[in-house]
Motif scaffolding. Sequence first.
Motif, PDB file in Angstrom:
ATOM      1  N   THR A 245       0.838  -1.207   0.000  1.00  0.00           N
ATOM      2  CA  THR A 245       0.000   0.000   0.000  1.00  0.00           C
ATOM      3  C   THR A 245       0.867   1.248   0.000  1.00  0.00           C
ATOM      4  O   THR A 245       0.514   2.249  -0.620  1.00  0.00           O
ATOM      5  N   GLN A 246       2.026   1.185   0.685  1.00  0.00           N
ATOM      6  CA  GLN A 246       2.956   2.317   0.652  1.00  0.00           C
ATOM      7  C   GLN A 246       3.456   2.555  -0.773  1.00  0.00           C
ATOM      8  O   GLN A 246       3.548   3.693  -1.222  1.00  0.00           O
ATOM      9  N   HIS A 247       3.787   1.481  -1.450  1.00  0.00           N
ATOM     10  CA  HIS A 247       4.282   1.562  -2.827  1.00  0.00           C
ATOM     11  C   HIS A 247       3.237   2.252  -3.712  1.00  0.00           C
ATOM     12  O   HIS A 247       3.559   3.161  -4.476  1.00  0.00           O
ATOM     13  N   ILE A 248       1.988   1.838  -3.581  1.00  0.00           N
ATOM     14  CA  ILE A 248       0.904   2.419  -4.381  1.00  0.00           C
ATOM     15  C   ILE A 248       0.701   3.894  -4.022  1.00  0.00           C
ATOM     16  O   ILE A 248       0.545   4.738  -4.905  1.00  0.00           O
ATOM     17  N   GLN A 249       0.719   4.212  -2.733  1.00  0.00           N
ATOM     18  CA  GLN A 249       0.547   5.610  -2.294  1.00  0.00           C
ATOM     19  C   GLN A 249       1.679   6.476  -2.825  1.00  0.00           C
ATOM     20  O   GLN A 249       1.445   7.585  -3.323  1.00  0.00           O
ATOM     21  N   PHE A 250       2.903   5.978  -2.719  1.00  0.00           N
ATOM     22  CA  PHE A 250       4.077   6.709  -3.198  1.00  0.00           C
ATOM     23  C   PHE A 250       3.956   6.986  -4.692  1.00  0.00           C
ATOM     24  O   PHE A 250       4.172   8.108  -5.153  1.00  0.00           O
ATOM     25  N   ALA A 251       3.579   5.977  -5.455  1.00  0.00           N
ATOM     26  CA  ALA A 251       3.436   6.136  -6.910  1.00  0.00           C
ATOM     27  C   ALA A 251       2.296   7.089  -7.254  1.00  0.00           C
ATOM     28  O   ALA A 251       2.446   7.963  -8.122  1.00  0.00           O
TER      29      ALA A 251
ATOM     30  N   HIS B  82      12.728   0.516  -0.787  1.00  0.00           N
ATOM     31  CA  HIS B  82      11.547  -0.360  -0.825  1.00  0.00           C
ATOM     32  C   HIS B  82      11.864  -1.635  -1.587  1.00  0.00           C
ATOM     33  O   HIS B  82      12.442  -1.592  -2.669  1.00  0.00           O
ATOM     34  N   LYS B  83      11.483  -2.769  -1.008  1.00  0.00           N
ATOM     35  CA  LYS B  83      11.657  -4.057  -1.676  1.00  0.00           C
ATOM     36  C   LYS B  83      10.279  -4.545  -2.119  1.00  0.00           C
ATOM     37  O   LYS B  83       9.433  -4.866  -1.285  1.00  0.00           O
ATOM     38  N   CYS B  84      10.055  -4.561  -3.424  1.00  0.00           N
ATOM     39  CA  CYS B  84       8.767  -5.035  -3.925  1.00  0.00           C
ATOM     40  C   CYS B  84       8.537  -6.477  -3.480  1.00  0.00           C
ATOM     41  O   CYS B  84       9.470  -7.281  -3.429  1.00  0.00           O
ATOM     42  N   ASN B  85       7.298  -6.773  -3.145  1.00  0.00           N
ATOM     43  CA  ASN B  85       6.940  -8.117  -2.703  1.00  0.00           C
ATOM     44  C   ASN B  85       5.834  -8.661  -3.610  1.00  0.00           C
ATOM     45  O   ASN B  85       5.478  -8.045  -4.606  1.00  0.00           O
ATOM     46  N   LYS B  86       5.275  -9.807  -3.245  1.00  0.00           N
ATOM     47  CA  LYS B  86       4.265 -10.454  -4.092  1.00  0.00           C
ATOM     48  C   LYS B  86       3.035  -9.574  -4.311  1.00  0.00           C
ATOM     49  O   LYS B  86       2.410  -9.623  -5.362  1.00  0.00           O
ATOM     50  N   PHE B  87       2.680  -8.727  -3.337  1.00  0.00           N
ATOM     51  CA  PHE B  87       1.518  -7.853  -3.498  1.00  0.00           C
ATOM     52  C   PHE B  87       1.830  -6.713  -4.472  1.00  0.00           C
ATOM     53  O   PHE B  87       0.977  -6.333  -5.276  1.00  0.00           O
ATOM     54  N   CYS B  88       3.048  -6.178  -4.405  1.00  0.00           N
ATOM     55  CA  CYS B  88       3.452  -5.125  -5.349  1.00  0.00           C
ATOM     56  C   CYS B  88       3.420  -5.681  -6.769  1.00  0.00           C
ATOM     57  O   CYS B  88       2.932  -5.029  -7.693  1.00  0.00           O
ATOM     58  N   LYS B  89       3.945  -6.882  -6.928  1.00  0.00           N
ATOM     59  CA  LYS B  89       3.995  -7.496  -8.252  1.00  0.00           C
ATOM     60  C   LYS B  89       2.598  -7.799  -8.766  1.00  0.00           C
ATOM     61  O   LYS B  89       2.302  -7.647  -9.941  1.00  0.00           O
ATOM     62  N   TRP B  90       1.695  -8.238  -7.864  1.00  0.00           N
ATOM     63  CA  TRP B  90       0.323  -8.531  -8.249  1.00  0.00           C
ATOM     64  C   TRP B  90      -0.414  -7.272  -8.696  1.00  0.00           C
ATOM     65  O   TRP B  90      -1.165  -7.287  -9.659  1.00  0.00           O
ATOM     66  N   SER B  91      -0.183  -6.155  -7.982  1.00  0.00           N
ATOM     67  CA  SER B  91      -0.922  -4.910  -8.279  1.00  0.00           C
ATOM     68  C   SER B  91      -0.387  -4.203  -9.519  1.00  0.00           C
ATOM     69  O   SER B  91      -1.000  -3.258 -10.000  1.00  0.00           O
ATOM     70  N   GLY B  92       0.754  -4.619  -9.995  1.00  0.00           N
ATOM     71  CA  GLY B  92       1.286  -4.021 -11.212  1.00  0.00           C
ATOM     72  C   GLY B  92       2.257  -2.967 -10.869  1.00  0.00           C
ATOM     73  O   GLY B  92       2.757  -2.161 -11.478  1.00  0.00           O
TER      74      GLY B  92
END
Length: 106
Positions: A42-48, A96-106
Motif C-alpha cells: 500500500t505504501q508503494h501504491i501511495q508513493f506512486a 523499498h523491496k517489492c513483494n508479491k503484493f506489489c507485483k500482483w498490483s502491477g
Amino acid sequence: AGYLIKELITNNFIKYIHNIDCNPMLDPYEVGYEIAEFLACTQHIQFANTGSLAFISDYQGGLEILSDPQVLTHPYDDIFRDGNIERAVSMFEKEHKCNKFCKWSG
C-alpha cells in the motif's frame, strides 16, 4: 469535556512497519508478516500515486485493527509533526523491496 475512545486491541500488539523504514519489521516466519507485506505494498501504491510525495507509515496494531499511522511527506510538511521523516520518503525508491503484493498490483 471531550473524550477520545479507541478500540481495544485484544490480541498481541504488532509493529508492522516503522516510520524510518519502508520494509516490514517482521521476519517471514512471524505472525503478521503477510499483513506487513500487504501494508508495504500500500505504501508503494501511495508513493506512486502521489508522484513520489507521500505515503502512510508506522503501521502498528493487532491482527484485525491498525492504530496511529503516520503520514510521511517530501518535501517535509510541518502539518504532520515530528513523526514525518523526510528521509524515509526521499529514500523510498532505493530502499523499498517489492513483494508479491506489489507485483500482483502491477
